[in-house]
Design a protein around this motif. Sequence first.
Motif: not given
Ligand code: PEP
Length: 340
Positions: A126, A132, A164, A183, A187
């Motif tokens: 990952r 975000p 993500e 991913q 949020r």
């Molecule tokens: C992440 O996986 O780094 C992340 C931002 O996770 P989440 O959306 O669960 O806060």
Amino acid sequence: MIAIVKPQATQEQLRHLIAWIESRGLQTYVSKGDNETIVGLVGDTTAVDPFLLESMDIIDRVTRVSEPFKLANRKFHPEDTVIDCGFGVKIGGGHFQVIAGPCSVEGEQLIDVARQVKDAGATMLRGGAFKPRTSPYANQGMGKDGLKILCEAKDELHMPIVSEVMDPRDVQLFEDLGIDVMQIGARNMQNFNLLKEVGKTKTPVLLKRGLSATIDEFLMAAEYVMSEGNENVILCERGIRTFETRTRNTFDTNAIAVCHHLSHLPIVGDPSHATGYTRYVVAAALAATAAGADGLEIEVHPEPSHAWSDGAQALTPVQFRNAMRRIELVRSAVVMEDES
Ligand code: PEP
Ligand code: MN
């Protein structure tokens, strides 16, 4: 509504049944198990008289599905879904995978941490390229360049990569670069346009539970992706917001058992975001494993104090290697032989 078809029904009869249902403006979803075939009806089921359906020769019984999620519902698909994430790495139905790597891709040094997590037993890598962040002034990630570094690591290590996607306009970029798992961050769990866009692909989606989402809302988000045609949804419990302030979030291990009961989709636990502190990550990882998670997502950084994001919850590669040994021990203690 689901219609359970008699075992002796022919293919021809099944085709007729599906055509009849679809002519009433409904979608059908067929699940062929070892003992029975289930036809799920999705849409405005008031268009179909359940008694008429049940009176048909090939139908054994008809059941109403009261939950608003249909495609994600185990009643529609009694067997566990197994998702192939690439390189033969399967998740669900007894296949357990560990996704590890840094919160953010920070440059070429990703390759080094990727080698270390793979060597310790991680099966997927990952790294966030589009981040975000709660503050607009915090580092927003490397963007496309970060994805390219992940791809280099994938080419060298032959392991699926997870990153993500935040914007529906970036989904095509993820597809073009061959990101193996998209991913959807906590949020964005109810960013319906994003859910629909990833739903139009066949790429596996790791859907994280929203910060304050109920399990039903979580499964409805999965339904959004699936209703567009992408059935490859992996759920991820990553902790929810509660009154507790000692940890970043509260890890809802119940959700792992509840999602397994309600849905056929695989579910992984993310002990890193669930706890927010390195010192609690391993305990939460072991708890998720014992609760029957189909995998884990764990943040690993070679120098947590210099991490661009989430350093406070990162394991070092050495801590990750030790955690993997304990995760394996828990798995061997809780998995029944005929399950793996
Ligand atoms: C992440 O996986 O780094 C992340 C931002 O996770 P989440 O959306 O669960 O806060
Ligand atoms: Mn993170």
